[in-house]
Design a protein around this motif. Sequence first.
Motif, PDB file in Angstrom:
ATOM      1  N   LEU A   8     -38.293 -61.155  23.561  1.00 32.00           N
ATOM      2  CA  LEU A   8     -38.490 -61.947  22.215  1.00 32.00           C
ATOM      3  C   LEU A   8     -39.352 -61.289  21.243  1.00 32.00           C
ATOM      4  O   LEU A   8     -40.764 -61.155  21.433  1.00 32.00           O
ATOM      5  CB  LEU A   8     -39.268 -63.168  22.547  1.00 32.00           C
ATOM      6  CG  LEU A   8     -39.531 -64.280  21.245  1.00 32.00           C
ATOM      7  CD1 LEU A   8     -38.275 -64.572  20.361  1.00 32.00           C
ATOM      8  CD2 LEU A   8     -39.962 -65.655  21.689  1.00 32.00           C
ATOM      9  N   LEU A   9     -38.762 -60.408  20.232  1.00 32.63           N
ATOM     10  CA  LEU A   9     -39.708 -59.620  19.284  1.00 32.63           C
ATOM     11  C   LEU A   9     -40.120 -60.338  18.189  1.00 32.63           C
ATOM     12  O   LEU A   9     -41.585 -60.520  18.097  1.00 32.63           O
ATOM     13  CB  LEU A   9     -38.771 -58.454  18.882  1.00 32.63           C
ATOM     14  CG  LEU A   9     -39.596 -57.195  18.125  1.00 32.63           C
ATOM     15  CD1 LEU A   9     -40.363 -56.662  19.107  1.00 32.63           C
ATOM     16  CD2 LEU A   9     -38.346 -56.485  17.433  1.00 32.63           C
ATOM     17  N   ASN A  10     -39.413 -60.978  17.518  1.00 35.47           N
ATOM     18  CA  ASN A  10     -40.050 -61.534  16.191  1.00 35.47           C
ATOM     19  C   ASN A  10     -39.387 -62.928  15.929  1.00 35.47           C
ATOM     20  O   ASN A  10     -39.673 -63.903  15.028  1.00 35.47           O
ATOM     21  CB  ASN A  10     -39.968 -60.758  15.013  1.00 35.47           C
ATOM     22  CG  ASN A  10     -38.343 -60.001  14.849  1.00 35.47           C
ATOM     23  OD1 ASN A  10     -37.525 -60.634  15.203  1.00 35.47           O
ATOM     24  ND2 ASN A  10     -38.466 -58.985  13.877  1.00 35.47           N
ATOM     25  N   ASN A  62     -34.131 -62.883   1.358  1.00 32.58           N
ATOM     26  CA  ASN A  62     -34.808 -61.873   0.982  1.00 32.58           C
ATOM     27  C   ASN A  62     -35.793 -62.319  -0.097  1.00 32.58           C
ATOM     28  O   ASN A  62     -36.997 -61.542  -0.019  1.00 32.58           O
ATOM     29  CB  ASN A  62     -34.072 -60.951  -0.111  1.00 32.58           C
ATOM     30  CG  ASN A  62     -33.005 -60.055   0.785  1.00 32.58           C
ATOM     31  OD1 ASN A  62     -33.318 -59.855   2.182  1.00 32.58           O
ATOM     32  ND2 ASN A  62     -31.613 -59.948   0.376  1.00 32.58           N
ATOM     33  N   GLU A  63     -35.965 -63.374  -0.711  1.00 37.70           N
ATOM     34  CA  GLU A  63     -37.105 -63.874  -1.582  1.00 37.70           C
ATOM     35  C   GLU A  63     -38.144 -64.402  -0.703  1.00 37.70           C
ATOM     36  O   GLU A  63     -39.289 -64.114  -1.206  1.00 37.70           O
ATOM     37  CB  GLU A  63     -36.394 -65.152  -2.478  1.00 37.70           C
ATOM     38  CG  GLU A  63     -37.558 -65.845  -3.380  1.00 37.70           C
ATOM     39  CD  GLU A  63     -36.910 -66.885  -4.056  1.00 37.70           C
ATOM     40  OE1 GLU A  63     -37.751 -67.601  -4.426  1.00 37.70           O
ATOM     41  OE2 GLU A  63     -35.562 -67.203  -4.130  1.00 37.70           O
ATOM     42  N   GLN A  71     -40.683 -48.065  10.004  1.00 41.69           N
ATOM     43  CA  GLN A  71     -41.465 -48.660   9.004  1.00 41.69           C
ATOM     44  C   GLN A  71     -40.796 -48.858   7.608  1.00 41.69           C
ATOM     45  O   GLN A  71     -40.901 -49.906   6.805  1.00 41.69           O
ATOM     46  CB  GLN A  71     -42.695 -48.288   8.779  1.00 41.69           C
ATOM     47  CG  GLN A  71     -43.783 -48.312  10.032  1.00 41.69           C
ATOM     48  CD  GLN A  71     -45.018 -47.651   9.624  1.00 41.69           C
ATOM     49  OE1 GLN A  71     -45.771 -48.466   9.218  1.00 41.69           O
ATOM     50  NE2 GLN A  71     -45.321 -46.592  10.188  1.00 41.69           N
ATOM     51  N   SER A  72     -39.796 -47.854   7.170  1.00 41.94           N
ATOM     52  CA  SER A  72     -39.093 -47.935   6.021  1.00 41.94           C
ATOM     53  C   SER A  72     -38.061 -49.101   6.032  1.00 41.94           C
ATOM     54  O   SER A  72     -37.864 -49.470   4.943  1.00 41.94           O
ATOM     55  CB  SER A  72     -38.439 -46.636   5.901  1.00 41.94           C
ATOM     56  OG  SER A  72     -37.254 -46.618   6.629  1.00 41.94           O
ATOM     57  N   LYS A  73     -37.896 -49.678   7.033  1.00 45.05           N
ATOM     58  CA  LYS A  73     -36.793 -50.726   7.083  1.00 45.05           C
ATOM     59  C   LYS A  73     -37.673 -52.042   7.243  1.00 45.05           C
ATOM     60  O   LYS A  73     -37.038 -53.347   7.528  1.00 45.05           O
ATOM     61  CB  LYS A  73     -35.897 -50.545   8.302  1.00 45.05           C
ATOM     62  CG  LYS A  73     -34.855 -49.511   8.169  1.00 45.05           C
ATOM     63  CD  LYS A  73     -34.077 -49.554   9.432  1.00 45.05           C
ATOM     64  CE  LYS A  73     -33.067 -48.580   9.126  1.00 45.05           C
ATOM     65  NZ  LYS A  73     -32.151 -48.362  10.228  1.00 45.05           N
ATOM     66  N   ASN A  74     -38.896 -52.393   6.778  1.00 43.63           N
ATOM     67  CA  ASN A  74     -39.597 -53.249   7.122  1.00 43.63           C
ATOM     68  C   ASN A  74     -39.514 -54.173   8.314  1.00 43.63           C
ATOM     69  O   ASN A  74     -39.021 -55.052   8.652  1.00 43.63           O
ATOM     70  CB  ASN A  74     -39.309 -54.380   6.011  1.00 43.63           C
ATOM     71  CG  ASN A  74     -40.507 -55.386   5.628  1.00 43.63           C
ATOM     72  OD1 ASN A  74     -41.449 -55.164   6.096  1.00 43.63           O
ATOM     73  ND2 ASN A  74     -40.014 -56.238   4.520  1.00 43.63           N
ATOM     74  N   TYR A  75     -39.801 -53.315   9.445  1.00 40.59           N
ATOM     75  CA  TYR A  75     -39.205 -53.215  10.811  1.00 40.59           C
ATOM     76  C   TYR A  75     -39.830 -54.819  11.346  1.00 40.59           C
ATOM     77  O   TYR A  75     -39.249 -55.213  12.121  1.00 40.59           O
ATOM     78  CB  TYR A  75     -40.007 -52.362  11.543  1.00 40.59           C
ATOM     79  CG  TYR A  75     -38.999 -52.252  13.053  1.00 40.59           C
ATOM     80  CD1 TYR A  75     -39.723 -52.606  14.345  1.00 40.59           C
ATOM     81  CD2 TYR A  75     -37.945 -51.542  13.043  1.00 40.59           C
ATOM     82  CE1 TYR A  75     -38.837 -52.585  15.440  1.00 40.59           C
ATOM     83  CE2 TYR A  75     -37.217 -51.577  14.420  1.00 40.59           C
ATOM     84  CZ  TYR A  75     -37.637 -52.027  15.444  1.00 40.59           C
ATOM     85  OH  TYR A  75     -37.234 -52.109  16.698  1.00 40.59           O
ATOM     86  N   ILE A  76     -40.945 -55.357  10.794  1.00 39.39           N
ATOM     87  CA  ILE A  76     -41.342 -56.389  11.521  1.00 39.39           C
ATOM     88  C   ILE A  76     -40.591 -57.609  11.276  1.00 39.39           C
ATOM     89  O   ILE A  76     -40.502 -58.433  11.996  1.00 39.39           O
ATOM     90  CB  ILE A  76     -42.800 -56.911  10.755  1.00 39.39           C
ATOM     91  CG1 ILE A  76     -43.501 -57.746  11.659  1.00 39.39           C
ATOM     92  CG2 ILE A  76     -42.556 -57.325   9.354  1.00 39.39           C
ATOM     93  CD1 ILE A  76     -45.083 -58.072  11.467  1.00 39.39           C
ATOM     94  N   PHE A  77     -39.436 -57.553  10.201  1.00 34.18           N
ATOM     95  CA  PHE A  77     -38.753 -58.601  10.051  1.00 34.18           C
ATOM     96  C   PHE A  77     -37.152 -58.278  10.739  1.00 34.18           C
ATOM     97  O   PHE A  77     -36.393 -59.052  10.326  1.00 34.18           O
ATOM     98  CB  PHE A  77     -38.478 -58.942   8.546  1.00 34.18           C
ATOM     99  CG  PHE A  77     -39.654 -59.399   7.887  1.00 34.18           C
ATOM    100  CD1 PHE A  77     -40.157 -60.678   8.278  1.00 34.18           C
ATOM    101  CD2 PHE A  77     -40.295 -58.758   6.850  1.00 34.18           C
ATOM    102  CE1 PHE A  77     -41.201 -61.161   7.666  1.00 34.18           C
ATOM    103  CE2 PHE A  77     -41.291 -59.114   6.336  1.00 34.18           C
ATOM    104  CZ  PHE A  77     -41.915 -60.339   6.758  1.00 34.18           C
ATOM    105  N   THR A  78     -37.129 -56.944  11.423  1.00 33.39           N
ATOM    106  CA  THR A  78     -35.774 -56.603  11.818  1.00 33.39           C
ATOM    107  C   THR A  78     -35.185 -57.535  12.989  1.00 33.39           C
ATOM    108  O   THR A  78     -35.858 -58.382  13.516  1.00 33.39           O
ATOM    109  CB  THR A  78     -36.000 -55.318  12.597  1.00 33.39           C
ATOM    110  OG1 THR A  78     -34.657 -54.896  12.883  1.00 33.39           O
ATOM    111  CG2 THR A  78     -36.505 -55.432  13.755  1.00 33.39           C
ATOM    112  N   LYS A 107     -40.630 -67.890  15.239  1.00 36.22           N
ATOM    113  CA  LYS A 107     -40.277 -66.999  13.962  1.00 36.22           C
ATOM    114  C   LYS A 107     -41.657 -66.337  13.308  1.00 36.22           C
ATOM    115  O   LYS A 107     -42.585 -67.081  13.113  1.00 36.22           O
ATOM    116  CB  LYS A 107     -39.578 -67.793  12.890  1.00 36.22           C
ATOM    117  CG  LYS A 107     -38.251 -68.258  13.340  1.00 36.22           C
ATOM    118  CD  LYS A 107     -37.523 -69.159  12.287  1.00 36.22           C
ATOM    119  CE  LYS A 107     -37.261 -68.354  10.872  1.00 36.22           C
ATOM    120  NZ  LYS A 107     -36.516 -69.216  10.016  1.00 36.22           N
ATOM    121  N   VAL A 108     -41.434 -64.947  13.250  1.00 36.91           N
ATOM    122  CA  VAL A 108     -42.612 -64.502  12.825  1.00 36.91           C
ATOM    123  C   VAL A 108     -42.976 -64.779  11.363  1.00 36.91           C
ATOM    124  O   VAL A 108     -44.004 -64.674  10.691  1.00 36.91           O
ATOM    125  CB  VAL A 108     -42.244 -62.772  12.911  1.00 36.91           C
ATOM    126  CG1 VAL A 108     -41.281 -62.094  11.784  1.00 36.91           C
ATOM    127  CG2 VAL A 108     -43.366 -61.898  12.751  1.00 36.91           C
TER     128      VAL A 108
END
Length: 496
Positions: free
Chosen positions: A133-135, A345-346, A380-387, A146-147
Amino acid sequence: MRLNQLNLEYNGIKKTFNLDSKTLIHSAKNSAGKSTLLRLLFYSMGYSIPQTKRLPFKKVKTYLSLKTPMGLEYVERTNDKIVLIYEDGSSLKYNLPTDEGLVISTIWNTKNENVSKSILGSIYMDQEKGWTLLNRGTVIGSIKFKVEDLIEGVSERDLSEQKTELENINAEIKKYSQILNIIEYKDHLSQLNDTSIFLSDYVSELESKLQLKKIRSEELKAKISDLEDSLKENKQFINYIEKMDLVVKDKDSGIEIPVKEDTIIHFNDNQKYINARVSLLKREQSYVEKDIREIMLEIKKSNNLFSLQSEIDKADYLISRVSIPYEQLIQTLDSLRKKRAFLTNEMKEILSISNETLNNLHFNIMKYATKLGVDQYIDQSKNYIFTSDLKSLSGAILHKIVFSFKMAYIIELQNYLGYKLPIVLDSPSGREVDQKNVEETFDILNEDFSDNQIIVASIYKYNNFKPSEIIELTDKIFSEKSITLDDLEIKTDHLT
């Protein structure tokens, strides 16, 4: 916060488990009750934790001793009744699951719902799902993480309006997707060309024919009745004329002719015509009645056959009657999905712009990922925390990345709450994760989380995790006693 002691009572058997700053729940084999004990720990706090095999939690009475900044000292739970008892002797009583959110918020001392519902998914790594369970996803049972909720809560940004709209859109997408599945299944049924599916269509056609035949029969009956009434009235009229003894006199010859049935020209011919017409109508009516009987018999046979069909066949028939424009449905779904993507996205943008919490999460995730040697897998360029893309991660790599994320979550939660959180690890040595990888994670716990209470459940003992309390399970919770550090000599050999 510190969890001190868990008392359990089940079928008259009482068990006490002491929990210290560094606690190891150990057994030499799997399926000895380690995960069950951890689940009961969180169950005792009011969470909707699913029971384990052969142990109905609702029949287990729990009594948790804990130390909290707000003076909460004990939590007592009996099935759906839970009582919070404070140091000053005051208490609060709640009913579960109705009051679950309120209980959890009270225990963790926060009114921020997004924060309270993010804690369990951050501090508890369950052996089944916790280490993947990542984010976002399921923590355990029906409890979700949910992160986005965590970041919204800790940074105190309000996304309630967007969440409500997103929830409505997702509900619409689910509804239209289900309708689409029905349409696709309908097409499948039509390709099968199974006459049994459409048996009721045949019955409906027969019933329609029957109604038409009955209408025709009634029309014929009415016409026959009218003509027979005419015959009768004509005859009555002639009899009335004859009784009057009327005579007709010819002006030229002076011959007198009595008015009788046989002297009225075309009367008998007219009566014969009416009789012939009645005969024809009666013949047609007999044919119609025969058709009615045959149709009714066919309907009876068909209904008997249809009544023998399975419920699935009947459902198939109902689905075959659905009429919804496929193209319009696809367009609606496409539009809803675009709205969902735009809204998602918003929300990410609202959470991302000038957000110190998000920056801290990125910093700490990369910090621990670097220590564990998996930083190269984080783009990090993909906003990885939300991946949501975890396809490339597996085994030890995923294990270490999840651990990095969870530690970053805990740091932000602690900064917001103002106190240390307990960290609970269930079976950290999973598949494809060797002893060295696990001990690297314990190095991080020893360095940066030395003031946190650490509770570990495992069949192994680790060189760099020195428990101050060991709970030894050799069979099941309610058949074995807990063994403390004073009772057991700790060996660092790996147990198999």
